[in-house]
Every structure is written in C-alpha cells, then in structure tokens.
Design an enzyme around this catalytic site. Structure first.
Site, PDB file in Angstrom:
ATOM      1  N   THR A 176       0.838  -1.195   0.000  1.00  0.00           N
ATOM      2  CA  THR A 176       0.000   0.000   0.000  1.00  0.00           C
ATOM      3  C   THR A 176       0.870   1.240   0.000  1.00  0.00           C
ATOM      4  O   THR A 176       2.089   1.157   0.137  1.00  0.00           O
ATOM      5  CB  THR A 176      -0.904  -0.001   1.247  1.00  0.00           C
ATOM      6  OG1 THR A 176      -1.792   1.103   1.208  1.00  0.00           O
ATOM      7  CG2 THR A 176      -0.087   0.100   2.502  1.00  0.00           C
ATOM      8  N   ARG A 204     -11.685  -9.222  -3.146  1.00  0.00           N
ATOM      9  CA  ARG A 204     -10.987  -9.183  -1.860  1.00  0.00           C
ATOM     10  C   ARG A 204     -10.752  -7.732  -1.444  1.00  0.00           C
ATOM     11  O   ARG A 204     -10.346  -6.894  -2.242  1.00  0.00           O
ATOM     12  CB  ARG A 204      -9.662  -9.922  -1.963  1.00  0.00           C
ATOM     13  CG  ARG A 204      -8.835  -9.922  -0.661  1.00  0.00           C
ATOM     14  CD  ARG A 204      -7.816  -8.800  -0.623  1.00  0.00           C
ATOM     15  NE  ARG A 204      -6.933  -8.875   0.546  1.00  0.00           N
ATOM     16  CZ  ARG A 204      -6.023  -7.969   0.853  1.00  0.00           C
ATOM     17  NH1 ARG A 204      -5.859  -6.902   0.067  1.00  0.00           N
ATOM     18  NH2 ARG A 204      -5.263  -8.112   1.922  1.00  0.00           N
ATOM     19  N   VAL A 205     -11.012  -7.432  -0.196  1.00  0.00           N
ATOM     20  CA  VAL A 205     -10.796  -6.096   0.351  1.00  0.00           C
ATOM     21  C   VAL A 205      -9.852  -6.214   1.537  1.00  0.00           C
ATOM     22  O   VAL A 205     -10.072  -7.035   2.435  1.00  0.00           O
ATOM     23  CB  VAL A 205     -12.126  -5.452   0.791  1.00  0.00           C
ATOM     24  CG1 VAL A 205     -11.869  -4.119   1.481  1.00  0.00           C
ATOM     25  CG2 VAL A 205     -13.048  -5.261  -0.411  1.00  0.00           C
ATOM     26  N   GLY A 206      -8.806  -5.407   1.545  1.00  0.00           N
ATOM     27  CA  GLY A 206      -7.856  -5.415   2.643  1.00  0.00           C
ATOM     28  C   GLY A 206      -8.149  -4.335   3.658  1.00  0.00           C
ATOM     29  O   GLY A 206      -9.269  -3.824   3.760  1.00  0.00           O
ATOM     30  N   ASP A 207      -7.114  -3.941   4.388  1.00  0.00           N
ATOM     31  CA  ASP A 207      -7.291  -2.965   5.460  1.00  0.00           C
ATOM     32  C   ASP A 207      -7.327  -1.532   4.975  1.00  0.00           C
ATOM     33  O   ASP A 207      -7.892  -0.655   5.642  1.00  0.00           O
ATOM     34  CB  ASP A 207      -6.180  -3.126   6.495  1.00  0.00           C
ATOM     35  CG  ASP A 207      -4.803  -2.848   5.911  1.00  0.00           C
ATOM     36  OD1 ASP A 207      -4.515  -3.362   4.810  1.00  0.00           O
ATOM     37  OD2 ASP A 207      -4.008  -2.130   6.543  1.00  0.00           O
ATOM     38  N   GLY A 228       1.071  -3.458   4.775  1.00  0.00           N
ATOM     39  CA  GLY A 228       1.494  -4.817   5.083  1.00  0.00           C
ATOM     40  C   GLY A 228       0.397  -5.824   4.833  1.00  0.00           C
ATOM     41  O   GLY A 228      -0.413  -5.670   3.924  1.00  0.00           O
ATOM     42  N   GLN A 229       0.341  -6.865   5.642  1.00  0.00           N
ATOM     43  CA  GLN A 229      -0.626  -7.941   5.471  1.00  0.00           C
ATOM     44  C   GLN A 229      -1.988  -7.486   5.991  1.00  0.00           C
ATOM     45  O   GLN A 229      -2.244  -7.453   7.193  1.00  0.00           O
ATOM     46  CB  GLN A 229      -0.134  -9.208   6.168  1.00  0.00           C
ATOM     47  CG  GLN A 229       1.125  -9.762   5.498  1.00  0.00           C
ATOM     48  CD  GLN A 229       1.688 -10.976   6.212  1.00  0.00           C
ATOM     49  OE1 GLN A 229       2.634 -10.862   6.980  1.00  0.00           O
ATOM     50  NE2 GLN A 229       1.117 -12.140   5.957  1.00  0.00           N
ATOM     51  N   GLY A 230      -2.860  -7.155   5.049  1.00  0.00           N
ATOM     52  CA  GLY A 230      -4.107  -6.479   5.388  1.00  0.00           C
ATOM     53  C   GLY A 230      -5.024  -7.258   6.303  1.00  0.00           C
ATOM     54  O   GLY A 230      -5.683  -6.677   7.181  1.00  0.00           O
TER      55      GLY A 230
END
Length: 305
Positions: A176, A204-207, A228-230
């Site tokens: 990001t 897919r939706v991350g943070d 990073g890893q959402g």
C-alpha cells in the site's frame, strides 16, 4: 525483528509537515533509492500544499495522488493485479477534527481512488462504497473512468507471473501507500491507497479502505496509515490501536512499534505504520526489510527505507 528507525519531535506551536510511506515489503537494493525518491517527491508536493495554505486533509490527498500516479508503487497506475489480471483499488481518507471519513474498495477503472474517497468524505452520507457502487458514485461526482489496461504496467504483469510460478516478488514495493499530516492549525489527517495483494481473489478487500484498520485520524490523539498484510491489520484494528496508544501518551514511534510487534507476535504477520501525534511528533515502524518513507514540512525534510 521490528525496526523503528526514526522519529521526529514537534511542539504545540503550529508546526506543519507530511509523512508518507511507499509500502512495507522487500524491495531489492538496486531499486530502493527509486522508491525513496518517489516518496520524497510526494512529501514535497504535499508540504507545498500546506505551505500554500492548504490543510492537512488536502495534503494527504495530494501526497497519495502523487504516489498513485507513480508506477513504482502498488497503488493507482501500476497497482498489482488480481486473479483475473485486473486492477482493483482500495483507498480511504480521514480528518481528525470532525472525524469525517470516506473510502472506496474493489473499485476498477479509475486512476485516483483516494480522490474518490475524499469525495465520499465530503458528501458525508456514507463512509465506504464498494465495487460497482463505488464506480457509480465516482461517475456521479464527475470522475472520469479509464481503460483498465491503462493502469497496468509490465512490472505488475511480471509480478503476477512470478507469484503464480511460486517465485515470489522480491522487487515489489509493498502492500500500500499512505500519508499522515498535521497542519499549522493542529488538524491531523491520514490517507491510504492500494492495489491489494498480488493474485488476490476477485472482490478481496484489505485494510486500506477500512477506517480503524488501515487509516485513522483524531485531532485529540493523532493520525495513522498502515501497510502490510491487510488481513492481520483488520483483525487487530491496527490504525485505531496506534492512535489510542498515542492518546494514552505514547510517542508516535513507540505506539507504531508496539502495534507492529503485536501484529507479528499474535498473527505472525508483517507490516508497517506511519504516525503523527496531536503535538506534532511523528514516527514509524516496520517488520519488513524495507518501507520507503519521506517527511517534509516547515522544519525541512528526511527520507529513507
């Protein structure tokens, strides 16, 4: 090992600056300076907005737009590709005085999702728009759609092919981009934008578009953008957690470091955080080998990875 390399101390006297990140990841050494330079361009452009009388919300939007337009980064043009070989964007923005926020997710066909998120913030009816609804909202607010192919770079295609072949993506920028800012009035703001993860499932939706996970701002405490890893950031509500640590008196650097350590310890996940507190102190932390960053403002500029 969590690395928290720098912090800056402000005061209560109306200092202004913007801090940006280009994503926590594993950029190869030969490309690291390119990413640092890209972050510095974004920070300088946003600091010029502040110097010209713009507020912190204007500054973080401008910084993130600059990164979205730079094909080096995983946002806007050049963002990573999903399982269908297309770009789907997530973005959000928040200001800390009125706690106004806006976001878009699973959005295709628009170049600068952070500005669409800003339009959602200004509209005020809803905070988050998704997929076709986000595209409709963008069109109704006057944003022009673009051919999805125009957003795809050769580097993104190569990264997708590498992941599918099981080779990894050692030169990728990170998950990001984001920015936090404090202006001369004390207003804090944060913005975050991403293409997500390479070869992600459709929808897919991350943070990054989620207030409290990837972005948060509150003038009483500060502003945060994560990378990073959402999925881990969502589960632990990292952005809000960093802000709450600053509210309790922690330095921005310390708050960021503690939360990145918590992400690693609880979920064995990696990432990074940039933060500014209500007094104008800033800091960052990462648990990846690189996270390009830059800060610019009234007191000068710094940058690194």
């Amino acid at each position: 090992m969590v690395i928290s390399p720098v912090h800056g101390l402000g005061d209560d006297g109306g200092r202004f600056y913007v801090l940006v990140h280009g994503g926590a990841g594993h950029v190869v050494e030969a490309r690291r300076q390119l990413h640092v330079d890209g972050c510095l361009r974004a920070a300088r452009a946003a600091a010029a907005v502040l110097a010209g009388g713009g507020n912190a919300l204007d500054a973080v939007e401008h910084a993130v737009r600059t990164l979205e337009d730079d094909p080096l980064f995983n946002a806007g043009t050049g963002a990573c590709l999903n399982e269908a070989g297309r770009v789907e964007h997530d973005a959000s923005i928040m200001e800390g005085r009125g706690l106004r926020a806006g976001g878009v997710c699973a959005l295709s066909g628009f170049q600068n999702p952070v500005s669409i998120a800003r339009a959602a913030l200004e509209d005020g009816r809803h905070v988050l728009y998704a997929a076709e609804g986000a595209a409709r909202f963008a069109s109704e607010r006057g944003f022009s759609s673009v051919d999805g192919e125009a957003l795809i770079t050769d580097a993104a295609r190569e990264a997708l092919a590498s992941v599918r072949a099981g080779k990894g993506t050692t030169s990728w920028a990170g998950g990001t981009v984001g920015a936090v800012a404090r202006d001369a009035s004390g207003l804090c703001a944060a913005a975050t934008s991403t293409g997500g993860t390479i070869d992600k499932r459709l929808g897919r939706v991350g943070d990054s578009p989620l207030i409290g996970a990837g972005t948060y701002a509150d003038d009483e405490a500060g502003a945060v953008s994560t990378t990073g890893q959402g999925e881990a950031m969502i589960r632990l509500g990292v952005a809000r957690s960093v802000v709450e640590r600053m509210r309790a008196g922690a330095l921005a650097e310390v708050a960021a470091q503690v939360e990145i350590e918590r992400v690693r310890g609880r979920l064995q996940a990696t990432g990074g955080v940039i933060a500014v507190d209500a007094r104008g102190r800033w800091g960052l932390a990462r648990s990846t080998s690189t996270m390009s960053w830059a800060v610019a403002g009234e007191r000068g500029e710094r940058a690194g990875f």
